[in-house]
Enzyme design. Structure first.
Site: not given
Ligand code: T1G
Length: 699
Positions: A339, A396, A398, A425, A446
């Protein structure tokens, strides 16, 4: 088919060994063969006792499910099961002891064969599963299970087992009294023979004078209290969508009031009707065969060597990234969890550890296993730690720019064969791949939340994704024990695009003045796990609004809009009710008591005088999803009906009794479905108009 021998003590061993089948299964041929072996052993005076065993790794896997998809008549089916009942009763009453030597899986009719024996000994085999899972296929334990189990365990425990349909471990089965002894595998046959020799006068409890059902008969006070409650609970769980629930209750209620010979005949009639029922065909086709094919990677491109995934990198240590790390590390894969800074990555790992601590407390995992799993997750803020990864998955925000940035930075550390996947997604993969220096190695993976529980992974091919990337992605999904479907690119791909229609239709009905409780309850009665308003509260109205806005921006004038659009605006921008995380959305979500629909909904959406009936609401909620799935098929987003069916059931809980979102069209009837959708389109908008060629798209 059967290896039979008689030892010097006169104990006959009948070993199931069905040729050309990976497991022993029961069909007209094999059951007739078994009948002949049993009759021969009973007639032979030299035989003092009989052991039923298997020459394969497992005992017997039950009725031959291959036959369930055939259109067999009652006349063709009923004699087979009545014959099996006669064989079982001959085993029980012939005066010779029968012992089941259970070396592995004993399921359905396979375990029912063991129930016809006077004694059951199981090998201490951790892989073996023992039970009556028939209800999961839409049928019922029709080889005597509904008659023998309640007579062994009592009505309540018996009904519980028959309606649960669980596959029990050997230890669980022993604790429940389903098997009488557990021995090391090498001692199984001798132990069975010894019991037969030691118990020449064995009989079944229900064949002994004065037998009474443990805990009271059907007409006892306990029985009279049990069945109304069992009916109500069965109805509450199935809403009548699964006829096998009622059939099992009827078999036990009717059969256990009579002699077992009569009860077995009652059961066989219900079984035959269940085998022939359209819900069973749908559940068996999708729930057993198609899901097994998906798990076995039927869609894997040929000619690509099997990938061994030893190390993966995960970008983004949020809920999804942490879940992906846990699922992967749990299967022995080393994970680098990256991260923006070390502390965030560490927090992500700590969040991923929480469910493991619960599993350790529940005894579902040892502390050592949890520690070993967490030891395989390495939090970091340094891209260099990705070196040597076979696969990197970004999870991470969208946001295209953020995704592009992490793609470039990560790819700089990857070997030529490594694959880069996005867990987006909704954002089209082809567009995201423009940030990649190796678009052939760029793919969509996904996952669904919560990752540790949801079995599906939607694998999305971008326009430039190569076969090697698809094959590697599928190998990874299989390695983490999940089920993949492969779809082609498009906004929302398949799952997000189709599931969104369920949510949007619920909101559209709210806006029309349909009572919110009616919408939510009709969704549950239709078999959806939760209502559309609750779903969007959970996933956040803010996210839905952002997706709709992005869609409108991307499509420009081509964007057709939806009645729900301004509801999202109202709740997020005006009412400040973005969903469950904020404690308020379509529901109030108090911390100290159950959620409830916001009482002010009626003020914003006045209730219409004429409320639709439950059937119409159910139909709108299911049909709108099938229409969108048909469009996906027509556009080539999904190329196989099975992918749509498996994806809908595993991805968002489309009801199993339908066989899946496209099988639902066939179960409804193509003409009936098309006519209804056209009528709904005339009444509620063209979103209901199905594409042309519905029949070709739904098969
Ligand atoms: N019928 C036909 N084929 C079966 C089968 C069955 N019952 N069970 C397994 N197979 C095939 C399966 O399709 C696959 O084939 C191969 O065997 C290996 O299976 C009267 C009416 C036994 C736990 O519900 O749960 O009895 O793909 O890959 O992971 O009351 O299979 O290799 O060509 O799954 O080790 C009740 C269903 C029937 C058991 C093994 N019985 N099977 O799992 O291998 S209804 C069941 C399973 C009934 C009676 C009623 C699992 C397994 P292929 P697999 P696995």
């Amino acid at each position: 088919m059967f290896e039979t021998g008689i030892d010097s003590d006169g104990i006959a061993v009948i070993k199931w060994n069905i040729p050309d089948r990976p497991v022993n299964v029961m069909n007209e041929t094999t059951m007739a063969g078994f009948r002949d072996e049993v009759e021969r052993a009973i007639a032979d005076d030299a035989v003092k006792g009989v052991v039923i065993a298997s020459a394969k790794d497992d005992f017997i896997a039950g009725a031959d499910i291959d036959g369930f998809l055939e259109d067999l008549s009652v006349e063709a089916l009923l004699p087979q099961f009545l014959m099996f009942d006669r064989v079982g009763r001959a085993m029980e009453t012939c005066g010779k002891p029968f012992v089941a030597a259970i070396n592995g899986h004993a399921l359905g009719g396979g375990f029912e064969t063991a129930l016809c024996c006077h004694y059951r000994i199981a090998a201490d085999n951790p892989k073996a599963r023992i039970g009556l899972p028939e209800i999961g296929l839409g049928v019922l334990p029709g080889g005597g299970g509904t008659q023998r189990i309640p007579r062994m365990l009592g009505l309540q425990a018996g009904l519980q087992m028959l309606l649960d349909g669980r596959k029990h471990t050997v230890d669980e089965a022993a604790k429940m009294g389903l098997v009488d002894a557990v021995v090391p595998p090498g001692e199984l046959l001798d132990a069975a023979k010894k019991w037969a020799l030691d118990n020449p006068d064995a009989s079944q409890p229900w064949d002994r004078k004065g037998f009474r059902l443990p805990g009271g008969n059907v007409q006892s006070q306990a029985g009279m209290q049990l069945f109304p409650a069992a009916n109500a609970m069965g109805r509450e769980r199935s809403f009548g969508n699964y006829p096998a629930v009622q059939a099992i209750l009827s078999c036990v209620y009717e059969g256990c009031q009579r002699h077992i010979d009569v009860g077995l005949r009652v059961e066989s009639k219900y079984l035959v009707n269940m085998i022939r029922h359209p819900v069973t065909k749908a559940m068996v086709r999708t729930g057993f065969f198609e899901m097994a094919k998906a798990r076995k990677l039927k869609a894997r491109p040929e000619g690509v060597p099997k990938a061994k995934i030893g190390k993966i990198g995960i970008l983004g240590a949020g809920m999804m990234g942490g879940g992906i790390a846990t699922a992967s590390a749990g299967r022995g894969i080393d994970c680098v969890l990256k991260d923006i800074n070390r502390a965030t990555a560490e927090n992500g790992k700590a969040r991923a550890a929480a469910p493991l601590e619960r599993r350790v407390k529940q005894g579902r995992m040892t502390a050592e296993q949890a520690s070993a799993l967490l030891g395989r997750i390495a939090p970091t803020d340094d891209y260099a730690d990705l070196d040597g990864s076979d696969l990197v998955i970004e999870a991470v925000f969208e946001d295209r720019a953020i995704k592009a940035s992490v793609t470039e930075a990560a790819e700089a550390r990857l070997g030529d064969d490594a694959i880069f996947a996005s867990n987006t997604s909704t954002l089209p993969i082809t567009g995201l791949a423009e940030a990649s220096a190796r678009p052939a190695n760029f793919i969509g993976l996904h996952f669904f939340s919560p990752v540790e529980k949801m079995p599906l992974v939607e694998v999305i091919r971008g326009a430039r994704t190569g076969d090697a990337a698809v094959a590697t992605a599928l190998d990874y999904v299989q390695a983490i024990g999940k089920t993949p479907i492969v779809v082609n690119d498009g906004r929302g791909f398949f799952t997000s695009r189709v599931f969104a229609t369920f949510v949007m239709e619920g909101i559209a009905m709210l806006k029309e003045g349909v009572a919110p409780a009616l919408i939510e309850n009709a969704a549950r009665i239709a078999g959806m796990p939760v209502g559309p308003l609750e779903v969007v509260d959970n996933t956040s109205l803010g996210l839905s609004l952002a997706i709709r806005r992005q869609w409108k921006k991307d499509l420009g004038k081509a964007y057709t809009g939806h009645p729900a659009d301004d509801v999202f605006e109202l709740f997020v921008e005006t009412l400040d009710r973005p969903g469950r995380k904020a404690g308020k959305g379509f529901y109030d979500w108090p911390e100290d008591r159950p959620k409830r629909l916001w009482p002010e909904l009626g003020r914003h959406f006045p209730r219409a005088a004429d409320q639709p009936d439950v059937g119409e609401v159910k139909q709108r909620l299911l049909h709108i999803q099938s229409v969108e799935a048909l469009r996906c098929r027509a556009e080539g987003v999904v190329t196989e009906r099975a992918d749509a069916d498996v994806g809908s059931i595993l991805g968002w809980g489309f009801p199993m009794y339908t066989g899946g979102v496209l099988s639902w069209v066939g179960q409804t009837g193509v003409d009936e479905f098309t006519d209804r959708c056209n009528a709904l389109a005339d009444k509620h908008g063209e979103r209901f108009f199905p594409p042309d060629e519905v029949e070709a798209l739904a098969v």
